[in-house]
Enzyme design. Structure first.
Site, short mmCIF file in Angstrom:
data_model
loop_
_atom_site.label_atom_id
_atom_site.label_comp_id
_atom_site.label_asym_id
_atom_site.label_seq_id
_atom_site.Cartn_x
_atom_site.Cartn_y
_atom_site.Cartn_z
N ASP A 1 6.85 -23.75 -17.75
CA ASP A 1 7.17 -25.23 -18.77
C ASP A 1 8.30 -25.58 -18.59
O ASP A 1 8.71 -26.37 -18.89
CB ASP A 1 7.54 -25.15 -20.13
CG ASP A 1 7.02 -27.00 -20.70
OD1 ASP A 1 7.65 -26.00 -21.95
OD2 ASP A 1 5.97 -27.48 -20.05
N LYS B 1 8.20 -29.10 -12.13
CA LYS B 1 7.14 -28.72 -12.08
C LYS B 1 6.56 -28.88 -10.48
O LYS B 1 5.25 -28.24 -10.59
CB LYS B 1 5.66 -30.77 -12.26
CG LYS B 1 5.92 -31.16 -13.87
CD LYS B 1 5.77 -30.19 -14.67
CE LYS B 1 6.84 -29.81 -16.27
NZ LYS B 1 6.58 -29.07 -17.33
N ASP C 1 2.23 -25.99 -18.84
CA ASP C 1 2.42 -27.09 -18.92
C ASP C 1 1.57 -28.28 -18.12
O ASP C 1 2.96 -28.59 -17.09
CB ASP C 1 3.55 -26.83 -20.39
CG ASP C 1 3.13 -28.22 -21.24
OD1 ASP C 1 3.86 -28.50 -21.47
OD2 ASP C 1 2.06 -28.73 -22.04
#
Ligand SMILES: O=C(NC/C=C/[C@H]1O[C@@H](n2cnc3cncnc32)[C@H](O)[C@@H]1O)c1cc([N+](=O)[O-])cc(O)c1O
Ligand SMILES: [Mg+2]
Length: 221
Positions: A141, A144, A169
């Site tokens: 998380d 990215k 995520d």
């Protein structure tokens, strides 16, 4: 100087959540993000998917990449069996400072090892510094575009075993396209998308759960 959003979130927790009660801290953060200031915690909707994966895996060793304010750290830690370990990495000292206080308010500090630094630097130190041989569950998380390089790093270092689970995520929003393409195309992973929404919004987002069947998979027969 003006307080930061994480600091205002922490103040809200201290005002509204009961010490030693993780669920009340989780609920206070969700209230704050829904009714006062949005923040990039995994949130309640995706949080229930995270909870179900943690319960299914019942991991002995968990790695979280990107602590932020400690919201998902608490969701994971509150479900761990006695003796299970959660290591969470955070390179922003201000965020780490808030997360430590959030985790302590929930009374979960004895289950969590929050390490300040970048995943790229710390993942190679997992064995020597933290005595971790491999992880049963990794929650991604953080930034990215670091999902894929950090996954490759964990593979190369042998930190994933047969059955290790990667849970990522934001694979739709903000998105992690290279990571998604990799785990969905590599014979090394059995990957599944859990459709949900971006925390506290109606925008689509989701979690990708990828099971590492073992280094042997995908090698030439
Ligand atoms: O950008 C997002 N997350 C990045 C998370 C970043 C957090 O992880 C740390 N970090 C980053 N690389 C790191 C490497 N090593 C250690 N900590 C690291 C950063 O210091 C920050 O505390 C995001 C954005 C949205 N959004 O809607 O825009 C929604 C979300 O759910 C998100 O997770
Ligand atoms: Mg996120």
């Amino acid at each position: 100087t003006r307080s930061s959003r994480p600091q205002r979130m922490l103040a809200h927790v201290k005002r509204h959540a009961a010490r030693g009660d993780p669920q009340s801290v989780i609920d206070a953060i969700d209230y704050f993000c829904r009714h006062k200031e949005w923040a990039m915690n995994v949130g309640d909707e995706k949080g229930t998917i995270l909870d179900s994966v943690v319960c299914e895996v019942s991991p002995g060793a968990v790695l979280e990449l990107g602590t932020y304010c400690g919201y998902s750290t608490m969701r994971i830690a509150r479900l761990l069996a006695p003796g299970a370990r959660l290591i969470t990495l955070e390179f922003n000292p201000a965020n780490a400072a808030v997360a430590r206080q959030v985790i302590a308010w929930a009374g979960l500090e004895h289950k969590v090892q929050l390490v300040e630094g970048s995943s790229g630097d710390l993942i190679p130190q997992m064995r020597e510094k933290f005595g971790i041989d491999s992880f049963d569950l990794v929650f991604l998380d953080h930034w990215k575009d670091w999902y894929l390089p950090d996954t490759r790093l964990m593979e190369e270092l042998g930190l994933l075993h047969k059955g290790s689970v990667l849970l990522a995520d934001n694979v739709i929003c903000p998105g992690a396209p290279e990571y998604l393409a990799y785990v969905r195309s590599s014979p090394r992973y059995d990957s599944r998308y859990f459709k949900s929404h971006l925390e506290y919004t109606y925008v689509e987002d989701g979690l990708e759960k990828s099971v590492f069947p073992g280094a042997s998979a995908g090698s030439r027969p």
